[in-house]
Design an enzyme around this catalytic site. Structure first.
Site, PDB file in Angstrom:
ATOM      1  CG  ASP A   1     -23.501  14.791  -1.348  1.00  0.00           C
ATOM      2  OD1 ASP A   1     -22.456  14.102  -1.412  1.00  0.00           O
ATOM      3  OD2 ASP A   1     -23.526  15.955  -0.921  1.00  0.00           O
ATOM      4  CG  HIS A   2     -22.381  13.297   2.633  1.00  0.00           C
ATOM      5  ND1 HIS A   2     -22.041  14.117   1.582  1.00  0.00           N
ATOM      6  CD2 HIS A   2     -21.330  13.308   3.479  1.00  0.00           C
ATOM      7  CE1 HIS A   2     -20.843  14.622   1.796  1.00  0.00           C
ATOM      8  NE2 HIS A   2     -20.377  14.137   2.928  1.00  0.00           N
TER       9      HIS A   2
ATOM     10  CG  HIS B   1     -16.662   0.219  -0.260  1.00  0.00           C
ATOM     11  ND1 HIS B   1     -17.402  -0.908  -0.542  1.00  0.00           N
ATOM     12  CD2 HIS B   1     -16.422   0.817  -1.440  1.00  0.00           C
ATOM     13  CE1 HIS B   1     -17.579  -0.981  -1.847  1.00  0.00           C
ATOM     14  NE2 HIS B   1     -16.999   0.053  -2.422  1.00  0.00           N
TER      15      HIS B   1
ATOM     16  CD  GLU C   1     -15.789   2.748  -7.576  1.00  0.00           C
ATOM     17  OE1 GLU C   1     -16.913   2.268  -7.793  1.00  0.00           O
ATOM     18  OE2 GLU C   1     -14.767   2.057  -7.447  1.00  0.00           O
TER      19      GLU C   1
ATOM     20  CG  HIS D   1     -21.375   1.337  -3.299  1.00  0.00           C
ATOM     21  ND1 HIS D   1     -21.285   1.553  -4.639  1.00  0.00           N
ATOM     22  CD2 HIS D   1     -20.105   1.100  -2.901  1.00  0.00           C
ATOM     23  CE1 HIS D   1     -20.032   1.460  -5.052  1.00  0.00           C
ATOM     24  NE2 HIS D   1     -19.298   1.175  -4.010  1.00  0.00           N
TER      25      HIS D   1
ATOM     26  CG  HIS E   1     -16.327   4.783  -4.053  1.00  0.00           C
ATOM     27  ND1 HIS E   1     -15.054   4.267  -4.203  1.00  0.00           N
ATOM     28  CD2 HIS E   1     -17.160   3.717  -4.036  1.00  0.00           C
ATOM     29  CE1 HIS E   1     -15.129   2.957  -4.293  1.00  0.00           C
ATOM     30  NE2 HIS E   1     -16.396   2.592  -4.184  1.00  0.00           N
TER      31      HIS E   1
ATOM     32  CB  CYS F   1     -17.044  -4.103  -4.053  1.00  0.00           C
ATOM     33  SG  CYS F   1     -15.712  -3.122  -4.743  1.00  0.00           S
TER      34      CYS F   1
HETATM   35 NI    NI Z   1     -17.292   0.770  -4.307  1.00  0.00          NI
END
Ligand code: NI
Length: 133
Positions: free
Chosen positions: A77-78, A38, A122, A15, A40, A34
């Site tokens: 997801d992904h 990037h 996260e 995100h 998580h 952020c």
């Molecule tokens: Ni983040």
């Protein structure tokens, strides 16, 4: 006596954070690194509560709960959340907003138990928690 059961599931997503209309400098001030794309590895923990079934001894069928959780995170997801998930096109995919989204998706999916808590990690240092009212 009510018993709480917690099941966890990992998923990965990427995100960026920004406020619409804000300059790049303002967004960087608000969100730091952020603002850049990037990812998580999220850990989702879902807690349900209910009475144990007299015959099975279970509050909820854990296989069914796992399936409901997998379905809830399948579209995340992904994915690049801002780009790929309609819900996050116009709102920041913060850990808070993702947890709220998952809570609403799961709310009606855990019967006969009741959804109590969605906790979303996260990373090892940050988690958020959504509880029913
Ligand atoms: Ni983040």
């Amino acid at each position: 006596m009510p018993v709480r059961v917690t099941k966890q599931l990992e998923f990965a997503a990427s995100h960026t954070y920004s406020v619409p209309g804000a300059s790049q400098a303002e967004n960087e001030k608000l969100f730091g690194p952020c603002v850049r794309h990037h990812g998580h590895n999220y850990m989702l923990q879902v807690t349900v509560e209910g009475e144990t079934d007299a015959r099975t001894g279970m509050v909820v069928n854990v296989t069914d709960l796992k399936k409901a959780m997998q379905e809830a995170v399948a579209e995340l997801d992904h994915r690049h959340l801002n780009r790929d998930v309609e819900h996050f096109r116009e709102r920041n995919p913060t850990t808070e907003n993702i947890a709220l989204y998952i809570f609403e998706k799961l709310r009606s999916r855990v019967a006969p138990a009741r959804l109590r808590t969605v906790r979303l990690h996260e990373d090892e240092s940050l988690s958020v928690e959504v509880n029913d009212a």
